[in-house]
Scaffold this motif. Structure first.
Motif, PDB file in Angstrom:
ATOM      1  N   GLU A   1     -11.592  -7.592  13.675  1.00  0.00           N
ATOM      2  CA  GLU A   1     -10.556  -7.397  12.662  1.00  0.00           C
ATOM      3  C   GLU A   1     -11.108  -7.820  11.307  1.00  0.00           C
ATOM      4  OE1 GLU A   1      -6.453  -8.404  13.661  1.00  0.00           O
ATOM      5  OE2 GLU A   1      -7.198  -9.087  15.612  1.00  0.00           O
ATOM      6  N   VAL A   2     -11.044  -6.915  10.354  1.00  0.00           N
ATOM      7  CA  VAL A   2     -11.598  -7.135   9.015  1.00  0.00           C
ATOM      8  C   VAL A   2     -10.455  -7.259   8.018  1.00  0.00           C
ATOM      9  CG1 VAL A   2     -13.038  -6.160   7.194  1.00  0.00           C
ATOM     10  CG2 VAL A   2     -13.679  -5.834   9.597  1.00  0.00           C
ATOM     11  N   PRO A   3     -10.367  -8.355   7.259  1.00  0.00           N
ATOM     12  CA  PRO A   3      -9.282  -8.508   6.280  1.00  0.00           C
ATOM     13  C   PRO A   3      -9.335  -7.419   5.214  1.00  0.00           C
ATOM     14  CG  PRO A   3     -10.459 -10.591   6.612  1.00  0.00           C
ATOM     15  CD  PRO A   3     -11.271  -9.514   7.280  1.00  0.00           C
ATOM     16  N   ILE A   4      -8.170  -6.884   4.881  1.00  0.00           N
ATOM     17  CA  ILE A   4      -8.086  -5.869   3.828  1.00  0.00           C
ATOM     18  C   ILE A   4      -6.932  -6.212   2.887  1.00  0.00           C
ATOM     19  CG2 ILE A   4      -9.035  -4.013   5.247  1.00  0.00           C
ATOM     20  CD1 ILE A   4      -6.090  -3.002   5.488  1.00  0.00           C
ATOM     21  N   SER A   5      -6.880  -5.520   1.768  1.00  0.00           N
ATOM     22  CA  SER A   5      -5.767  -5.625   0.831  1.00  0.00           C
ATOM     23  C   SER A   5      -4.877  -4.398   1.007  1.00  0.00           C
ATOM     24  CB  SER A   5      -6.279  -5.681  -0.613  1.00  0.00           C
ATOM     25  OG  SER A   5      -7.199  -6.734  -0.783  1.00  0.00           O
ATOM     26  N   TRP A   6      -3.598  -4.623   1.246  1.00  0.00           N
ATOM     27  CA  TRP A   6      -2.677  -3.503   1.427  1.00  0.00           C
ATOM     28  C   TRP A   6      -1.771  -3.422   0.205  1.00  0.00           C
ATOM     29  CZ3 TRP A   6       2.172  -1.710   1.383  1.00  0.00           C
ATOM     30  CH2 TRP A   6       2.452  -0.531   2.090  1.00  0.00           C
ATOM     31  N   ILE A   7      -1.744  -2.260  -0.424  1.00  0.00           N
ATOM     32  CA  ILE A   7      -0.934  -2.042  -1.622  1.00  0.00           C
ATOM     33  C   ILE A   7       0.045  -0.909  -1.350  1.00  0.00           C
ATOM     34  CG2 ILE A   7      -0.961  -1.492  -4.085  1.00  0.00           C
ATOM     35  CD1 ILE A   7      -3.846  -2.467  -4.160  1.00  0.00           C
ATOM     36  N   GLY A   8       1.313  -1.168  -1.569  1.00  0.00           N
ATOM     37  CA  GLY A   8       2.328  -0.144  -1.340  1.00  0.00           C
ATOM     38  C   GLY A   8       2.146   1.060  -2.248  1.00  0.00           C
ATOM     39  N   ARG A   9       2.649   2.185  -1.829  1.00  0.00           N
ATOM     40  CA  ARG A   9       2.524   3.413  -2.624  1.00  0.00           C
ATOM     41  C   ARG A   9       3.234   3.267  -3.960  1.00  0.00           C
ATOM     42  NH1 ARG A   9       2.229   9.019   0.422  1.00  0.00           N
ATOM     43  NH2 ARG A   9       1.170   8.421   2.331  1.00  0.00           N
ATOM     44  N   GLY A  10       2.551   3.723  -5.028  1.00  0.00           N
ATOM     45  CA  GLY A  10       3.188   3.802  -6.333  1.00  0.00           C
ATOM     46  C   GLY A  10       3.958   5.101  -6.468  1.00  0.00           C
TER      47      GLY A  10
END
Length: 412
Positions: free
Chosen positions: A346-355
């Protein structure tokens, strides 16, 4: 010292209070290049723990000299100074000292509280972002293909349903960053009602490595991903969604995981080093509940395996049994390899909601939730009873033994 120097990104931590904020932000604005961004991580004056410490400090003769700004104060000040694209999120309900055994529980509790209306205003910090106008999004031209192991060996599959706004930027950025890794990009149009089909056809005409596939009904992201996995010819398979364009630089960490010897690398939204922005509360609760119950039911350790950001060896994809027509296929592609005995990282990622410029996601928790529980039940039946729809699923050791006996090896 900084005369004549300008920056595309400036980061600050606990630097703003009512006495210096206006002057300091003016200096920051002058140092930013056009379109440059600023990120501040500031203490929240409404936080209960901070106020308690402030009161105790005052009583013992060590008052806190800071005059902190609230979230509305920060918004107003940044707007007056001319910043644009201002947003802020309340962050962090976890405070030291922490016992190691309690970190997992507190981290997940913090994620939930950060997204509860009302309660989140009491978080420990405010994460503040703003941009200097004009604000074109200019990505640096950087090539991240550093490992010859993956040279022209990666098949990328992208399910597309009404993604005319996103698929073009995703593909162009993907090629820009990982050009030398790409063997093929398979864009699967899942019965879109917008111009997605036209967009992917044009992309295919521009690059011979891009294949546009137009699916016939019935639609469903599970069916689409299954079709993509069956069609790949590369040594490695990368599966991702159209709205992951912001995450593309982080995919490098998935390649690093496979290079370390893992069979599957999954982008984890809920590791200790992951970052979530604008992630819906109902999805957080559903995700954490599912993974907690799955760990208990399957007697296995993992944090977040249901994201459709996965890189795996092709033989792993070939040995999966995929039955779900919808979003629950992400649980199958995440949990099956782990239970089959493959090495999963499992690799940490940044999740950004849709604009607003990225359209609307078709994922609906209450509509698709049943599929995830169905996958969990079927995997439990296979793991402990060797029965059910996954009964033909085989462990890695069994597959390897057959390969040695027959002298036939799956694609590597």
């Amino acid at each position: 010292v900084l005369d004549g120097r300008y920056f595309g990104f400036i980061i600050g931590h606990d630097m703003l209070d009512k006495r210096n904020a206006a002057w300091l932000l003016q200096q920051v604005l002058a140092l930013l290049t056009p379109g440059g961004r600023v990120l501040f991580y500031e203490s929240n004056p409404w936080n209960v723990i901070r106020r308690l410490r402030q009161s105790l400090g005052y009583l013992v003769g060590h008052p806190d000299p800071r005059l902190l700004l609230s979230r509305p104060d920060l918004y107003e000040l940044l707007s007056e100074l001319g910043f644009i694209r201002i947003f802020s999120v309340f962050n962090d309900f976890v405070y030291p000292p922490l016992a190691p055994k309690g970190i997992w529980f507190l981290r997940n509790l913090s994620i939930i509280l950060e997204n509860v209306p009302g309660m989140r205003t009491l978080a420990g910090s405010i994460l503040l972002h703003a941009q200097k106008p004009p604000a074109p999004t200019i990505y640096p031209r950087v090539n991240l293909t550093l490992d010859d192991t993956f040279r022209q060996a990666v098949s990328v599959i992208v399910p597309c349903h009404n993604e005319e706004l996103n698929v073009g930027p995703l593909v162009r950025r993907l090629i820009e960053l990982f050009d030398h890794y790409i063997h093929e990009i398979i864009l699967l149009n899942d019965n879109s009602s917008d111009k997605t089909g036209d967009v992917i056809d044009e992309l295919a005409r521009q690059d011979t490595r891009i294949r546009s596939v137009h699916r016939a009904p019935p639609n469903g992201v599970g069916r689409t991903i299954t079709d993509g996995l069956r069609a790949v010819t590369g040594k490695y398979v990368l599966s991702l969604d159209c709205d992951f364009q912001h995450l593309l630089p982080e995919i490098r960490d998935l390649f690093d995981g496979i290079a370390e010897g893992y069979d599957v690398a999954v982008g984890s939204r809920f590791s200790r080093h992951s970052v979530l922005l604008n992630y819906p509360l109902v999805k957080i609760v559903a995700n954490r509940a599912f993974h907690m119950i799955a760990r208990i039911v399957l007697l296995a350790g993992f944090r977040d395996l249901t994201n459709n950001l996965k890189l795996m060896r092709r033989e792993v994809a070939q040995n999966l049994l995929l039955r779900e027509p919808g979003f629950a296929i992400n649980a199958e592609t995440g949990l099956q390899p782990l239970l089959m005995g493959y090495r999963v990282k499992e690799v940490p990622i940044s999740w950004i909601g849709r604009g607003v410029d990225m359209g609307v996601s078709s994922f609906r928790v209450f509509k698709v939730g049943g599929g995830y529980w169905r996958v969990l039940y079927r995997l439990w039946m296979w793991r402990f009873l060797k029965a059910g729809p996954y009964s033909a699923l085989r462990r890695r050791s069994s597959i390897a033994l057959d390969e040695r006996r027959t002298g036939v090896t799956t694609a590597r």
